[in-house]
Design a protein around this motif. Sequence first.
Motif, short mmCIF file in Angstrom:
data_model
loop_
_atom_site.label_atom_id
_atom_site.label_comp_id
_atom_site.label_asym_id
_atom_site.label_seq_id
_atom_site.Cartn_x
_atom_site.Cartn_y
_atom_site.Cartn_z
N CYS A 255 0.84 -1.20 0.00
CA CYS A 255 0.00 0.00 0.00
C CYS A 255 0.88 1.25 0.00
CB CYS A 255 -0.92 0.01 1.22
SG CYS A 255 -0.06 0.28 2.79
N TYR A 256 0.26 2.37 -0.35
CA TYR A 256 0.85 3.68 -0.14
C TYR A 256 0.41 4.15 1.25
CZ TYR A 256 1.80 3.94 -5.16
OH TYR A 256 2.26 3.70 -6.42
N SER A 306 -3.89 4.09 0.87
CA SER A 306 -4.80 3.23 1.66
C SER A 306 -4.36 3.09 3.11
CB SER A 306 -4.92 1.85 1.01
OG SER A 306 -3.65 1.26 0.81
N ALA A 307 -3.39 3.90 3.54
CA ALA A 307 -3.03 3.98 4.95
C ALA A 307 -2.54 5.40 5.22
CB ALA A 307 -1.94 2.97 5.31
N LEU A 308 -2.91 5.92 6.36
CA LEU A 308 -2.57 7.31 6.71
C LEU A 308 -2.13 7.35 8.17
CD1 LEU A 308 -4.61 10.41 5.67
CD2 LEU A 308 -3.77 10.21 8.00
N LEU A 309 -0.96 7.93 8.41
CA LEU A 309 -0.40 8.03 9.75
C LEU A 309 -0.29 9.49 10.16
CD1 LEU A 309 1.28 7.03 12.26
CD2 LEU A 309 3.30 7.13 10.77
N THR A 310 -0.80 9.82 11.35
CA THR A 310 -0.63 11.18 11.84
C THR A 310 -0.73 11.20 13.36
OG1 THR A 310 -1.39 13.47 11.65
CG2 THR A 310 -3.09 11.78 11.72
N LEU A 329 -12.94 13.48 8.90
CA LEU A 329 -11.80 12.63 8.51
C LEU A 329 -12.23 11.16 8.53
CD1 LEU A 329 -8.80 12.10 7.93
CD2 LEU A 329 -8.41 12.16 10.40
N HIS A 330 -12.93 10.77 9.59
CA HIS A 330 -13.37 9.38 9.69
C HIS A 330 -14.39 9.03 8.61
CE1 HIS A 330 -11.60 7.78 13.49
NE2 HIS A 330 -11.30 9.05 13.61
N GLN A 331 -15.27 9.96 8.30
CA GLN A 331 -16.25 9.70 7.25
C GLN A 331 -15.57 9.51 5.90
OE1 GLN A 331 -18.95 13.02 7.47
NE2 GLN A 331 -19.90 12.34 9.38
N MET A 332 -14.52 10.29 5.63
CA MET A 332 -13.81 10.19 4.36
C MET A 332 -13.04 8.89 4.23
SD MET A 332 -12.35 14.10 4.23
CE MET A 332 -11.21 13.74 2.90
N CYS A 333 -12.48 8.41 5.34
CA CYS A 333 -11.58 7.26 5.28
C CYS A 333 -12.27 5.93 5.56
CB CYS A 333 -10.45 7.45 6.28
SG CYS A 333 -9.36 8.83 5.89
N ARG A 334 -13.48 5.95 6.10
CA ARG A 334 -14.15 4.71 6.50
C ARG A 334 -14.25 3.75 5.31
NH1 ARG A 334 -18.17 6.95 9.16
NH2 ARG A 334 -17.04 6.79 11.13
#
Length: 559
Positions: A255-256, A306-310, A329-334
């Motif tokens: 994944c990216y 498909s993965a985001l770290l913050t 943010l959660h709605q966009m990534c769910r």
Amino acid sequence: MSSSTSNSFHEDSENGQESVLEFERLESTLPPALRRSASSLLEVIQSNGTPPASPSDPQTHDASIQSPVPQHLRDLPHQQVPVYQTVPGRNTAPTPNLKDKSHRQHVINKLSKSENGREASPIPIPKPKFNENIYKPAMNSKQSSTGVLWATERAQEYGYDSEHVGEWANLGQGAPEHGDTIPGSFPRPKTILVPDASKEYAPTAGIKQLREAVANYYNVTYRQNKQSKYTYKNVCIVPGGRAGLTRIASIISDCYLSFFLPDYTAYAEMLSLFKNFSPIPVPLKEADNYEMHLKMIKEELTRGVSALLTSNPRNPTGRCMKPEQLQLLHQMCREKCLLIMDEFYSHYYYDDGCTGSSISSAEYVEDVNRDPVLILNGLTKAFRLPGWRICWILGPEEYINNLSSAGSFLDGGSNAPFQYVAIDFLEPLKVKNEMRALQLHFKMKRDYIIGRLSKMGFHFNEKNTPNSTFYLWLNLSHLPGKLSNCLGFFHECLHEKVIVVPGFFFLINPQNLSHLEEVIWYNYVRISYGPELHHLENGMDGIERILHRFGCLPYDLKE
């Protein structure tokens, strides 16, 4: 010229030469990607502030990512600027010929004691990390230190001893004060019981009782009105935040993974160690005080991330997302993107009147076993027990099972006796009272350092005032000469027994695959107001002495 004048000039020149050599040796200990910093600093000093190129100049790169030239330097007469060389084929600003003897002498004069008012000191010789004369088959000798470790190592060469701090003010270490120094806080444990069960290896996912306590705390605090609740199967206990991140990095694949700059320096090592995914750095804009806008998230998702770290709240800026932003943010990534939320500073939250409330992604997870959200937190920051190394990850059961398996070959699991002691800490009402005391105390310390720095001429507004964490992302660009550069400021701080972290360490560029040289934050340092108040007072006094020596304190200028 009289002999006394000649001797004085010779002494200043020698002292200045020592200062240049000292600085160059300091620079030589930096990771390779950052070593250009010293050259940039010497450019600023040597040039007396070359006026920036015209915006219409086709050779000029984007001004928004340049290291800014302080205004007081831009106003100096152009005839003071030395000759420059340009590097053919590079679309960058001119670079001075540092080998030219007259230019080097100019730098020596600018760094001499007649310029900055401090006596030259013995030149520290940075100790090599490894003995180059010993053959070391198969060892990676190029591994570099993270920002905090590098800053501490350099301070040790100037006499700092972490066990006997003395007059030093360590404003670099990312740890809160850990003693019984906060009114209303429960006493830190002096002894612990060691039950027979804790003499065995603990499960790599942690003991069930602590996992249940973590799940219950999150359900009571963030999920009262949610049908889906966390259970112990949604919790993995890990031996520290870095270990948790390493476990996560080991179980994701193909994944990216996007992450945002600036952010926690240890991400760099974690992201470069594993080759099973492709890390993508996303630089944030200084004009927005490095705020992570949802539009940027949408763009990352569009290009297949498909993965985001913050971190949220963010290290090093001390800001966090607003609840409505976090919900979006959660709605966009769910069901589209794995969210890896580093929430170690979620209880250092000052926007809600220091009531003990906190902010967490757990409030916006709809289904704990469907929403791909991993949340990291632990005793390290909120409970002020960094030495215990007891932390946790919350997430869907399948992810937790994989994280447990990873622990069996990566770290072996967390300390068992401390896990048993930690169970009682997580009673929700006890946590609320503890966090109220913590927030009142740390907000007082935040206000203290902002008050002191404001009097010294630093400017604060709503955007750059931290509303969470115990960090201050301090802009140096208005300061003269070397002080406007984070490495130069760090260098002077060492002479005043003050430790800060240069901002360019928060450039996370795993594997050095990205061309981010111009995004390095030369004009920022991170200051921690985690230490006890008397250390903060010593640190502010030291910074004030530096600005006084360089003649840039507002009240000195008025006199």
